[in-house]
Design an enzyme around this catalytic site. Structure first.
Site, PDB file in Angstrom:
ATOM      1  N   HIS A   1      10.917  14.719  17.163  1.00 12.76           N
ATOM      2  CA  HIS A   1      11.735  15.153  16.019  1.00 12.76           C
ATOM      3  C   HIS A   1      10.906  15.501  14.784  1.00 12.76           C
ATOM      4  O   HIS A   1      11.305  16.350  14.004  1.00 12.76           O
ATOM      5  CB  HIS A   1      12.730  14.053  15.640  1.00 12.76           C
ATOM      6  CG  HIS A   1      13.835  13.891  16.634  1.00 12.76           C
ATOM      7  ND1 HIS A   1      14.991  13.184  16.373  1.00 12.76           N
ATOM      8  CD2 HIS A   1      13.965  14.343  17.921  1.00 12.76           C
ATOM      9  CE1 HIS A   1      15.792  13.209  17.429  1.00 12.76           C
ATOM     10  NE2 HIS A   1      15.177  13.893  18.398  1.00 12.76           N
ATOM     11  N   ASN A   2       9.813  14.797  14.580  1.00 13.19           N
ATOM     12  CA  ASN A   2       9.064  14.962  13.324  1.00 13.19           C
ATOM     13  C   ASN A   2       7.769  15.739  13.497  1.00 13.19           C
ATOM     14  O   ASN A   2       7.070  15.988  12.512  1.00 13.19           O
ATOM     15  CB  ASN A   2       8.756  13.575  12.712  1.00 13.19           C
ATOM     16  CG  ASN A   2       9.980  12.691  12.630  1.00 13.19           C
ATOM     17  OD1 ASN A   2      10.075  11.689  13.332  1.00 13.19           O
ATOM     18  ND2 ASN A   2      10.940  13.060  11.820  1.00 13.19           N
TER      19      ASN A   2
ATOM     20  N   ASP B   1      -8.921   0.481   8.970  1.00  9.09           N
ATOM     21  CA  ASP B   1      -9.648  -0.299   7.966  1.00  9.09           C
ATOM     22  C   ASP B   1     -10.194  -1.524   8.702  1.00  9.09           C
ATOM     23  O   ASP B   1     -10.185  -1.560   9.942  1.00  9.09           O
ATOM     24  CB  ASP B   1      -8.771  -0.621   6.745  1.00  9.09           C
ATOM     25  CG  ASP B   1      -7.677  -1.638   7.055  1.00  9.09           C
ATOM     26  OD1 ASP B   1      -7.505  -2.005   8.245  1.00  9.09           O
ATOM     27  OD2 ASP B   1      -6.984  -2.059   6.114  1.00  9.09           O
ATOM     28  N   HIS B   2     -10.636  -2.527   7.953  1.00 13.24           N
ATOM     29  CA  HIS B   2     -11.206  -3.722   8.611  1.00 13.24           C
ATOM     30  C   HIS B   2     -10.164  -4.441   9.468  1.00 13.24           C
ATOM     31  O   HIS B   2     -10.475  -4.973  10.518  1.00 13.24           O
ATOM     32  CB  HIS B   2     -11.796  -4.684   7.564  1.00 13.24           C
ATOM     33  CG  HIS B   2     -10.821  -5.004   6.474  1.00 13.24           C
ATOM     34  ND1 HIS B   2     -10.554  -4.125   5.454  1.00 13.24           N
ATOM     35  CD2 HIS B   2     -10.029  -6.093   6.263  1.00 13.24           C
ATOM     36  CE1 HIS B   2      -9.651  -4.667   4.639  1.00 13.24           C
ATOM     37  NE2 HIS B   2      -9.308  -5.853   5.120  1.00 13.24           N
TER      38      HIS B   2
ATOM     39  N   GLY C   1      -0.202   1.142   4.591  1.00 12.57           N
ATOM     40  CA  GLY C   1      -1.092   1.736   3.586  1.00 12.57           C
ATOM     41  C   GLY C   1      -1.832   2.953   4.113  1.00 12.57           C
ATOM     42  O   GLY C   1      -1.914   3.997   3.439  1.00 12.57           O
TER      43      GLY C   1
ATOM     44  N   ARG D   1      -1.947  -5.927  12.928  1.00  9.69           N
ATOM     45  CA  ARG D   1      -1.559  -7.341  12.866  1.00  9.69           C
ATOM     46  C   ARG D   1      -0.210  -7.582  13.526  1.00  9.69           C
ATOM     47  O   ARG D   1       0.255  -8.727  13.583  1.00  9.69           O
ATOM     48  CB  ARG D   1      -1.544  -7.808  11.409  1.00  9.69           C
ATOM     49  CG  ARG D   1      -2.952  -7.861  10.812  1.00  9.69           C
ATOM     50  CD  ARG D   1      -2.969  -8.331   9.379  1.00  9.69           C
ATOM     51  NE  ARG D   1      -4.357  -8.422   8.910  1.00  9.69           N
ATOM     52  CZ  ARG D   1      -4.741  -8.178   7.667  1.00  9.69           C
ATOM     53  NH1 ARG D   1      -3.868  -7.846   6.747  1.00  9.69           N
ATOM     54  NH2 ARG D   1      -6.021  -8.280   7.333  1.00  9.69           N
TER      55      ARG D   1
ATOM     56  N   CYS E   1      -4.156   0.017  10.244  1.00  8.63           N
ATOM     57  CA  CYS E   1      -4.575  -0.985   9.255  1.00  8.63           C
ATOM     58  C   CYS E   1      -3.775  -2.239   9.592  1.00  8.63           C
ATOM     59  O   CYS E   1      -3.241  -2.334  10.699  1.00  8.63           O
ATOM     60  CB  CYS E   1      -4.381  -0.480   7.822  1.00  8.63           C
ATOM     61  SG  CYS E   1      -2.685  -0.193   7.315  1.00  8.63           S
ATOM     62  N   GLY E   2      -3.668  -3.190   8.680  1.00  8.11           N
ATOM     63  CA  GLY E   2      -2.959  -4.424   9.012  1.00  8.11           C
ATOM     64  C   GLY E   2      -1.521  -4.154   9.437  1.00  8.11           C
ATOM     65  O   GLY E   2      -1.042  -4.637  10.457  1.00  8.11           O
ATOM     66  N   THR E   3      -0.831  -3.367   8.622  1.00 12.64           N
ATOM     67  CA  THR E   3       0.579  -3.048   8.886  1.00 12.64           C
ATOM     68  C   THR E   3       0.785  -1.617   9.346  1.00 12.64           C
ATOM     69  O   THR E   3       1.877  -1.279   9.813  1.00 12.64           O
ATOM     70  CB  THR E   3       1.392  -3.205   7.589  1.00 12.64           C
ATOM     71  OG1 THR E   3       0.804  -2.336   6.594  1.00 12.64           O
ATOM     72  CG2 THR E   3       1.372  -4.642   7.079  1.00 12.64           C
TER      73      THR E   3
ATOM     74  N   ARG F   1      16.294  22.686  15.349  1.00 17.48           N
ATOM     75  CA  ARG F   1      16.764  22.117  14.070  1.00 17.48           C
ATOM     76  C   ARG F   1      15.712  21.204  13.445  1.00 17.48           C
ATOM     77  O   ARG F   1      15.654  21.059  12.222  1.00 17.48           O
ATOM     78  CB  ARG F   1      18.083  21.373  14.260  1.00 17.48           C
ATOM     79  CG  ARG F   1      17.979  20.092  15.088  1.00 17.48           C
ATOM     80  CD  ARG F   1      19.349  19.510  15.402  1.00 17.48           C
ATOM     81  NE  ARG F   1      19.269  18.213  16.050  1.00 17.48           N
ATOM     82  CZ  ARG F   1      18.970  18.016  17.331  1.00 17.48           C
ATOM     83  NH1 ARG F   1      18.686  19.058  18.110  1.00 17.48           N
ATOM     84  NH2 ARG F   1      18.926  16.800  17.837  1.00 17.48           N
ATOM     85  N   HIS F   2      14.870  20.630  14.291  1.00 16.40           N
ATOM     86  CA  HIS F   2      13.835  19.734  13.759  1.00 16.40           C
ATOM     87  C   HIS F   2      12.785  20.520  12.981  1.00 16.40           C
ATOM     88  O   HIS F   2      12.238  20.034  11.998  1.00 16.40           O
ATOM     89  CB  HIS F   2      13.192  18.942  14.893  1.00 16.40           C
ATOM     90  CG  HIS F   2      14.192  18.125  15.662  1.00 16.40           C
ATOM     91  ND1 HIS F   2      14.936  17.132  15.073  1.00 16.40           N
ATOM     92  CD2 HIS F   2      14.582  18.188  16.958  1.00 16.40           C
ATOM     93  CE1 HIS F   2      15.744  16.596  15.972  1.00 16.40           C
ATOM     94  NE2 HIS F   2      15.553  17.225  17.131  1.00 16.40           N
TER      95      HIS F   2
HETATM   96  C1  RB5 Z   1      -5.738  -5.326   4.272  1.00 14.60           C
HETATM   97  O1  RB5 Z   1      -5.712  -6.691   4.049  1.00 14.60           O
HETATM   98  C2  RB5 Z   1      -4.297  -4.789   4.360  1.00 14.60           C
HETATM   99  O2  RB5 Z   1      -3.731  -4.753   3.088  1.00 14.60           O
HETATM  100  C3  RB5 Z   1      -4.290  -3.426   4.999  1.00 14.60           C
HETATM  101  O3  RB5 Z   1      -4.869  -3.503   6.245  1.00 14.60           O
HETATM  102  C4  RB5 Z   1      -2.938  -2.790   5.212  1.00 14.60           C
HETATM  103  O4  RB5 Z   1      -2.061  -3.644   5.887  1.00 14.60           O
HETATM  104  C5  RB5 Z   1      -2.316  -2.140   4.061  1.00 14.60           C
HETATM  105  O5  RB5 Z   1      -1.275  -1.481   4.152  1.00 14.60           O
END
Ligand code: RB5
Length: 144
Positions: free
Chosen positions: A98-99, A8-9, A70, A109, A65-67, A132-133
């Site tokens: 394993h997965n 994403d951005h 999502g 971020r 994405c940021g984290t 097993r996996h």
């Molecule tokens: C965007 O601000 C943020 O919510 C997205 O990048 C992400 O971290 C969502 O999970």
């Protein structure tokens, strides 16, 4: 090995590094967007990459994405996708071993280029171990 890459951005800048890493290491890849840093919705790109991998057009996907949360949740809504949101090289290796994860996700971020370099190295150096996996993966089905 053909890789679909999306973000994403929040992941847009780090995606450039990932694309250059793939190029330097000789992988066949496609940038599935976005193509500017304008604000977008991460599910659009999680789904796009997930569908491309699930359909077999690509072998694996990479999402940011940021984290990483999502966009991996969105990709995991596509049947056949096992997207792993990883935070270090050991997680990346275990996600493959394993997965049998077919989509690698991480948070732009919370990871710099140096850590992403190590995550990518570990991901591509690791193979699914089966056994097993495989039995456990076969049990990962929508259940209600
Ligand atoms: C965007 O601000 C943020 O919510 C997205 O990048 C992400 O971290 C969502 O999970």
């Amino acid at each position: 090995m053909k890789i679909a890459v999306g973000s994403d951005h929040a992941g847009f800048e780090l995606k450039k590094f990932v694309l250059s890493w793939l190029e330097r290491h000789g992988y066949d890849f496609e940038d599935m967007g976005p193509y500017s840093a304008d604000s977008v919705d991460y599910p659009d790109y999680g789904h796009k990459v997930g569908v491309a991998v699930a359909k077999g057009t690509f072998d694996q996907g990479i999402l940011m994405c940021g984290t990483g949360i999502g966009i991996s949740i969105a990709a995991n809504k596509v049947r056949g996708i096992r997207a792993a949101n990883v935070c270090n090289p050991d997680y990346a290796a275990l996600a493959r071993q394993h997965n049998n994860a077919n989509v690698l996700a991480f948070g732009a971020r919370f990871n710099d280029e140096e850590s992403v370099d190590k995550i990518l190295e570990s991901w591509f150096a690791s193979e699914f171990e089966g056994g097993r996996h495989q039995r456990r993966i076969d049990k990962i089905e929508p259940c209600c």
